[in-house]
Design an enzyme around this catalytic site. Structure first.
Site, PDB file in Angstrom:
ATOM      1  N   GLU A 133      -1.217  -6.809  -1.918  1.00 28.27           N
ATOM      2  CA  GLU A 133      -2.283  -5.789  -1.841  1.00 28.27           C
ATOM      3  C   GLU A 133      -1.838  -4.480  -2.488  1.00 28.27           C
ATOM      4  OE1 GLU A 133      -3.873  -5.338   2.129  1.00 28.27           O
ATOM      5  OE2 GLU A 133      -3.693  -7.469   2.583  1.00 28.27           O
ATOM      6  N   HIS A 162       0.867  -1.190   0.000  1.00 29.06           N
ATOM      7  CA  HIS A 162       0.000   0.000   0.000  1.00 29.06           C
ATOM      8  C   HIS A 162       0.901   1.237   0.000  1.00 29.06           C
ATOM      9  CE1 HIS A 162      -3.688  -2.222   0.463  1.00 29.06           C
ATOM     10  NE2 HIS A 162      -3.177  -2.885   1.492  1.00 29.06           N
TER      11      HIS A 162
END
Ligand code: G3I
Length: 359
Positions: free
Chosen positions: A274, A244
């Site tokens: 992610e 992220h």
């Protein structure tokens, strides 16, 4: 192994060909809906050399045909964004609700996609019966064991890899003071991995965290944990680097070196689990260029290492991004905008995937 087909050297030499292909794609995509006339998709570009995945959210999978079409066509791996978390799976003690997660697994199987299971032990999205309960440490250990064995057994044979433990560390590399750590100490991690392995011996078992892209106290704590678990024979097979990122922050520049210390020195897999790159809104050309650069550098770092097996974006469209609700005034983190127009980051990933195969 299929991954060994990657050829890092021709990557450089044949880059201009990839650039031509991408330019052609961009021309088509900019004159039509991004997916309508695309001559190639991310998963076709990857051609099984790496899992290229996305988080999948419900209800958008059911209610948005464009979302569904892109989720099925662009990716060869999916991670349920919320449907496999504790509050969704066991909302009451001993009562398991698998319908939403089953739907995503069925979607993946229908589209010949791997499933990355997310997540078994975390400190967020826990049901109130658990967080509000008064359990002894021994009871919590039984509850944790039953949850893991039940969920992993339910999906046995259908999950490529599980994020068994999610976000166990603080930024300084100390253990996060979760209810699991406070009751059970760090042994909850080894226990969780062993129980998951017992329930599905074929599944790869990951520990997953954010802000561990570069070499820093948190990623070094992860390194030391995995090293110690391996030395004890605990079944840990991978490290999930969430990814992220934000254009307002510098890029974690030693990401390739960090990936390699896990894969080479410890012999575990790595997944980029992610990936997204948010910005402070509004976005301008400079932020867009930085976003493209960051996506590109993460993907290149993974593709350079045959044991970095999965690159998953945490949602592919700004339309459903988790970012604005958590970081007020930020967003535009994904590879498609809210109208499903592919961004330069999409084409950078496409180019990287093609180039890694020597095209
Ligand atoms: O399901 C309820 C719904 O019934 C209710 O009406 C609605 C009202 O707010 O909330 C819904 O739950 C939300 C859930 O997403 C499903 O949409 C939660 O409020 C919301 O907090 C939750 O956010 C998720 C977040 O994890 C929770 O921590 C995000 O979608 C999800 O993208 C995000 O994912 C995490 C990873 O699991 C771990 N790493 C970081 C990543 C980003 O935070």
């Amino acid at each position: 192994m299929i991954k060994s087909m990657r050829r890092p050297a021709p990557f450089i030499q044949r880059r201009h060909l990839a650039a031509v292909l991408v330019a052609a794609f961009f021309t088509l995509a900019s004159t039509a809906p991004a997916f309508a006339k695309a001559p190639i998709t991310l998963r076709a570009a990857a051609d099984h050399t790496v899992q290229i995945g996305t988080a999948i959210g419900l209800p958008q999978l059911d209610n948005d045909p464009t979302y569904r079409a892109l989720a099925g066509s662009q990716f060869n791996s999916v991670t349920p964004e919320n449907a496999m978390k504790w509050d969704a799976i066991e909302p009451q003690r001993g009562v398991y609700t698998y319908a939403a997660a089953d739907e995503i697994v069925a979607f993946a199987r229908a589209h010949d996609q791997q499933v990355h299971g997310h997540t078994l032990v975390w400190h967020n999205q826990l049901p109130s019966w658990l967080t509000g309960g008064t359990f002894t440490a021994a009871e919590l250990r039984v509850i944790l064991r039953q949850h893991i064995i039940s969920e992993v057994s339910h999906f046995r044979g259908k999950i490529y890899a599980w994020d068994v433990v999610n976000e166990p560390f603080n930024e300084d590399g100390t253990y996060r003071q979760t209810m699991w750590f406070q009751a059970l100490g760090p042994s909850y991690i080894a226990d969780a991995l062993r129980w998951a392995h017992q329930a599905d011996p074929q599944a790869k078992l990951y520990i997953n965290d954010y802000n561990i892209e570069g070499i820093n106290p948190k990623s070094t704590a992860m390194y030391n944990l995995v090293k110690s678990l391996r030395a004890q024979g605990v079944p840990v097979s991978g490290v999930g680097i969430q990814g992220h990122l934000g254009t307002q922050y510098g890029f974690p520049g030693d990401i390739a070196q960090n990936i390699q210390r896990f894969t080479h020195r410890l012999g575990v897999q790595v997944g980029i689990t992610e990936l997204d790159v948010r910005s402070i809104l509004p976005v301008d050309a400079t932020k867009l260029a930085t976003q493209t650069d960051y996506y590109n550098r993460v993907v290149e770092a993974c593709l350079a290492d045959a044991r970095c097996v999965n690159i998953t974006v945490w949602g592919f469209t700004d339309k459903y991004s988790w970012v604005p609700s958590v970081f007020a005034g930020q967003g535009a983190a994904d590879i498609y905008d809210e109208n499903y127009v592919a961004k330069p980051a999409y084409f950078a990933i496409l180019r990287d995937l093609l180039a890694a195969r020597g095209h």
